[in-house]
Design an enzyme around this catalytic site. Structure first.
Site, PDB file in Angstrom:
ATOM      1  N   LEU A 249      11.300   1.282   6.878  1.00 14.15           N
ATOM      2  CA  LEU A 249      10.609   1.657   5.645  1.00 14.15           C
ATOM      3  C   LEU A 249      11.172   3.005   5.226  1.00 14.15           C
ATOM      4  CD1 LEU A 249       8.373   1.201   3.524  1.00 14.15           C
ATOM      5  CD2 LEU A 249       6.897   2.586   4.985  1.00 14.15           C
TER       6      LEU A 249
ATOM      7  N   ARG B 174       7.832   3.852  -5.151  1.00 14.74           N
ATOM      8  CA  ARG B 174       8.025   2.978  -3.982  1.00 14.74           C
ATOM      9  C   ARG B 174       7.026   1.830  -3.995  1.00 14.74           C
ATOM     10  NH1 ARG B 174       7.702   5.237   2.124  1.00 14.74           N
ATOM     11  NH2 ARG B 174       5.533   5.560   1.477  1.00 14.74           N
TER      12      ARG B 174
ATOM     13  N   HIS C 232      -0.872 -21.199   0.888  1.00 15.06           N
ATOM     14  CA  HIS C 232       0.259 -20.309   1.085  1.00 15.06           C
ATOM     15  C   HIS C 232       1.011 -20.022  -0.216  1.00 15.06           C
ATOM     16  CE1 HIS C 232      -0.431 -21.068   5.318  1.00 15.06           C
ATOM     17  NE2 HIS C 232       0.547 -20.219   5.650  1.00 15.06           N
TER      18      HIS C 232
ATOM     19  N   GLU D 121      13.219   2.813  13.547  1.00 13.66           N
ATOM     20  CA  GLU D 121      12.215   3.815  13.162  1.00 13.66           C
ATOM     21  C   GLU D 121      11.143   3.827  14.229  1.00 13.66           C
ATOM     22  OE1 GLU D 121      10.494   2.648   9.429  1.00 13.66           O
ATOM     23  OE2 GLU D 121      10.214   0.574  10.047  1.00 13.66           O
TER      24      GLU D 121
ATOM     25  N   TYR E 201       0.834  -1.208   0.000  1.00 11.37           N
ATOM     26  CA  TYR E 201       0.000   0.000   0.000  1.00 11.37           C
ATOM     27  C   TYR E 201       0.865   1.252   0.000  1.00 11.37           C
ATOM     28  CZ  TYR E 201       0.952   0.966   4.944  1.00 11.37           C
ATOM     29  OH  TYR E 201       1.573   1.291   6.136  1.00 11.37           O
TER      30      TYR E 201
ATOM     31  N   LYS F 220       6.495  -1.905   2.087  1.00  8.75           N
ATOM     32  CA  LYS F 220       5.304  -1.248   2.654  1.00  8.75           C
ATOM     33  C   LYS F 220       4.133  -2.216   2.509  1.00  8.75           C
ATOM     34  CE  LYS F 220       3.185   3.328   3.026  1.00  8.75           C
ATOM     35  NZ  LYS F 220       3.605   3.558   4.418  1.00  8.75           N
TER      36      LYS F 220
END
Length: 290
Positions: free
Chosen positions: A204, A53, A103, A180, A34, A148
């Protein structure tokens, strides 16, 4: 009240009419990626960088991108036609809905594409002037934080630590080093020099992170990208949070103790001003800002 308009698999429709299969891999596995893009007065800030990205995240999870960057930008403009003012555009792509739960990644599956807008929640005047409180916690997440991904349970649990403490963010420490925060990048200042953790798989890489590096260079602010120890973080003169929605925000207390003088510092004020100038120039330049 009228349901807001969203984008779903090539169509604009009321958000309340959108539904997905319970077998969608985004629902079953969190198998998707996302982006969140800030919009100021109809201008999507650094949209191209966000969609580049998105491509990198898709590459990492072996998901074919259904659109080019230009097509994504066109879809964003179309959606923003129904949402004037300051907005946050959420873009999500999952691997799609197979016939069974497994999976193993299915081949040739049509991805599920979803975009929506919500009112942009920018820092308040009080937060900018007084800073915010943060807490620290061990970074217990996986080792592919550079993706992300919609698999955000680790970040959710980390953010809840600060929510329970009445703080704005949880700053994460892994093996004695700053990584982060739960939904932000983190910068620190010591003796006038800014330091940010390396661009590796443990963070990220924020679009705002990259922008601040560029603005620091243009604004003659000394900035180093290097490992930052927990001890350095705790003795910093200034600490900042950065993200597409937080912009640049000073941390004035960490684990209940003041950061530096306990108020936003001079380097923060300089960087905040540079960021606001960039926003103003981007908005004046074109509908979708670079």
């Amino acid at each position: 009240m009228t349901s807001p308009i969203a984008h779903f698999n090539g169509k604009l429709m009321p958000l309340e009419r959108i539904s997905i299969s319970p077998l969608d891999r985004g629902f079953i596995f969190g198998d998707g990626v996302y982006e969140v893009i800030p919009v100021y007065g109809g201008v999507a800030l650094r949209a191209r960088e966000h969609f580049e990205r998105l491509q990198r995240s898709m590459d990492e999870i072996r998901l074919k991108n259904p659109h080019s960057v230009a097509e994504w930008i066109a879809l964003t403009q179309e959606l923003l036609g129904h949402h004037p003012g300051n907005q946050s555009v959420y873009v999500q792509v999952t691997r799609g809905a197979p016939q069974k739960r497994d999976h193993v990644m299915p081949k040739d599956l049509a991805p599920t594409v979803f975009m929506m807008c919500s009112a942009l929640s920018s820092p308040t005047k009080e937060q900018v002037e007084n800073g915010v409180a943060c807490v620290t916690a061990p970074d217990f997440r996986w080792e592919k934080c550079h993706i992300k991904s919609t698999s955000l349970l680790g970040n959710v649990l980390a953010r809840q630590i600060s929510a329970d403490a009445g703080a704005t963010e949880t700053i994460l420490i892994r093996d004695g080093m700053l990584t982060e925060a739960s939904a932000s990048n983190v910068f620190m200042v010591k003796a006038g020099a800014v330091a940010a953790p390396p661009r590796d798989n443990l963070i990220l890489l924020g679009i705002t992170y990259d922008l601040l590096v560029r603005l620091a260079d243009e604004g003659a602010v000394r900035l180093e990208i290097r490992p930052v120890t927990e001890a350095e973080l705790r003795s910093a003169d200034e600490i900042w949070l950065t993200s597409s929605t937080k912009e640049v925000l000073a941390v004035t207390t960490l684990d209940g103790k003041p950061v530096g003088a306990g108020k936003p510092g001079p380097v923060f004020h300089r960087m905040h001003a540079l960021y606001q100038e960039h926003k103003a120039k981007a908005r004046a330049a074109r509908p979708i800002a670079a």
